[in-house]
Write a protein that holds these residues in place. Sequence first.
Motif, mmCIF file in Angstrom:
data_model
loop_
_atom_site.group_PDB
_atom_site.id
_atom_site.type_symbol
_atom_site.label_atom_id
_atom_site.label_comp_id
_atom_site.label_asym_id
_atom_site.label_seq_id
_atom_site.Cartn_x
_atom_site.Cartn_y
_atom_site.Cartn_z
ATOM 1 N N LEU A 1 -1.808 -0.702 9.697
ATOM 2 C CA LEU A 1 -2.188 -1.378 8.463
ATOM 3 C C LEU A 1 -1.159 -2.432 8.062
ATOM 4 C CD1 LEU A 1 -4.465 -1.291 6.387
ATOM 5 C CD2 LEU A 1 -3.239 0.538 5.195
ATOM 6 N N LEU A 2 -0.019 -2.449 8.750
ATOM 7 C CA LEU A 2 1.006 -3.453 8.470
ATOM 8 C C LEU A 2 0.476 -4.871 8.689
ATOM 9 C CD1 LEU A 2 4.040 -3.882 7.736
ATOM 10 C CD2 LEU A 2 4.512 -3.889 10.203
ATOM 11 N N THR B 1 0.839 -1.197 0.000
ATOM 12 C CA THR B 1 0.000 0.000 0.000
ATOM 13 C C THR B 1 0.873 1.244 0.000
ATOM 14 O OG1 THR B 1 -1.713 -1.167 1.253
ATOM 15 C CG2 THR B 1 -1.854 1.230 1.184
ATOM 16 N N PHE B 2 0.644 2.129 -0.964
ATOM 17 C CA PHE B 2 1.365 3.389 -1.069
ATOM 18 C C PHE B 2 0.509 4.477 -0.424
ATOM 19 C CE2 PHE B 2 3.102 0.646 -4.278
ATOM 20 C CZ PHE B 2 4.467 0.886 -4.200
ATOM 21 N N GLU C 1 -12.512 -2.596 9.613
ATOM 22 C CA GLU C 1 -13.047 -2.283 8.282
ATOM 23 C C GLU C 1 -11.946 -2.351 7.227
ATOM 24 O OE1 GLU C 1 -16.552 0.688 10.008
ATOM 25 O OE2 GLU C 1 -14.707 1.523 9.167
ATOM 26 N N LEU C 2 -10.767 -1.878 7.587
ATOM 27 C CA LEU C 2 -9.629 -1.974 6.671
ATOM 28 C C LEU C 2 -9.212 -3.419 6.456
ATOM 29 C CD1 LEU C 2 -7.497 1.069 7.885
ATOM 30 C CD2 LEU C 2 -8.338 0.724 5.554
ATOM 31 N N ALA D 1 3.632 1.215 11.543
ATOM 32 C CA ALA D 1 3.852 0.250 12.625
ATOM 33 C C ALA D 1 4.129 0.931 13.962
ATOM 34 C CB ALA D 1 5.021 -0.664 12.263
ATOM 35 N N ARG D 2 4.587 2.176 13.904
ATOM 36 C CA ARG D 2 4.864 2.951 15.118
ATOM 37 C C ARG D 2 3.929 4.152 15.131
ATOM 38 N NH1 ARG D 2 7.614 1.537 19.164
ATOM 39 N NH2 ARG D 2 9.383 2.968 19.206
ATOM 40 N N ARG D 3 3.485 4.570 16.305
ATOM 41 C CA ARG D 3 2.464 5.602 16.419
ATOM 42 C C ARG D 3 2.747 6.516 17.601
ATOM 43 N NH1 ARG D 3 -2.630 5.603 19.427
ATOM 44 N NH2 ARG D 3 -4.049 7.129 18.497
#
Length: 493
Positions: free
Chosen positions: A122-123, A77-78, A480-481, A98-100
């Motif tokens: 999303l990873l 995913t871009f 949902e994703l 992956a990090r937030r």
Amino acid sequence: MTDETTTKTTEAPKPAPEAKPADASKKMTWKGDGESIDYTAYAELLPVRDKDNAFIGNMFMFSQVADMDDTSDRPVTFCWNGGPGGASYMVNIGGMGARRVPDDGEKHINGVGKLEDNPYTLLRASDLVFIDAFGTGYSRVDPSYDGKKVWGVDGDGDAFVRGIIAWLRKHNRFNSPLYLYGESYGTMRNAVVYRMLGEHGVGVRGVIEQSTILDYAPTLSGNDAYYLGMTPVYAATAAYFGKAGEGYTEHQWFDKAFEFVDNTLSQAITMGDRLPQERMKAVANEMSELIGLPAEFIMAKGLRIELDTFRKNLLKDEGKTLGRYDMRFTTYAYQDVQGDNEFYAGEDPSYDGINSAYLDGYMHMLHDEIGFEGFENYEPLSLKVNMDWNWNHQAPGTMGSPQTPDVAFDIATALRRNPTSRILFFGGIHDAATPYWNVRHDMGKLFLPAELKDRIEYHVHSNGHMAYADLKALQAMSPELMAFYDKRHTPVE
């Protein structure tokens, strides 16, 4: 005999490009609720050339790639933010990477940006590539190239297509399912890139549109669709602050206002001063109940409430003003001496509340965790790129190149050409930058056949513009994703 002297003018030599920092990578592990993913983080500057093979510059891409031998069914995913002129750090460090950096609700994040493994990344469903647009972040336009060629709807889309192809080639991922994730202006970029990638023979499996704007006409002064789209956002915000909607949830009140716009306000507002006075009074009374401003005030404005008017007046008695990206954020009202409209429109507590912590966390991740040196300056939001933007765009099947682009035609053309692909729209009830009503209006005008409409889904959450800054919205978006990505395995009927 006369001596003639010929004066030659020469251009000043262009500055040499900055020395390109070395790419960096690091093996890392993401840990969530009882699961973990080993992945490699790459910080890279990829050379990109235009259709004439002229060197545009080096495009910065930060990717997180799961360590797997077989990637044939592993999506890539871009991802990017918008602006135009915005880099991609927010969608990364805010919620999809992956990090937030964790948020603090509708409050300013206190202190520096502290990093944690992101439970909603999303990873879990896809490898991720975050791209900075040329002139933003660490993406540098070469001094020999005219940056204005890529600072526009079509030039930007073409540059991103070429950058995506460069990454796929370098990482040997042409055979992986390809997805696009854009926010704000990034959703407009998505539509153009979606179509252009197909024209380059690269298929797109899915497109995710977060906080979408497809048609720029409502941004023009006095456009009726602007006032219509804003009204449900005003209503949800009035309910949040207890100024309207007693006994209703914010979502219920938003839906009630949405129905009011469709069935009542849309007819009344398009009539202008031809609307009978008694009818205007009745509509203003109903609108007042929904958005929490006096009916007389609404009538005096001809049912047309500007965003800044609402921001200044809903909490005026408390000496506060509202955010734009997320109207739940507040700050202290400016004095009249600071009442310049252009200045005020650019002030936004919902941006101020997260930006420095996000950027701080992102720089820490890149430089300290990954070991990427980078350039001296990271450009999070380039006003130069924004001010130089070329809005001309000729949509497929239309005549001319208006300066108010409508890329709904692009997204529809791409879907018609690739009817096995899917599109997901995320909207937020407190987003006053890209109101959700306008998205449904724009897509509804396309009159797509049922078979293609079945490839599109819509989800609305509690958030403002940056959905990832709202933990409740991020939690709701996550399954949902995951389901959206799983649908790539569903046979097309």
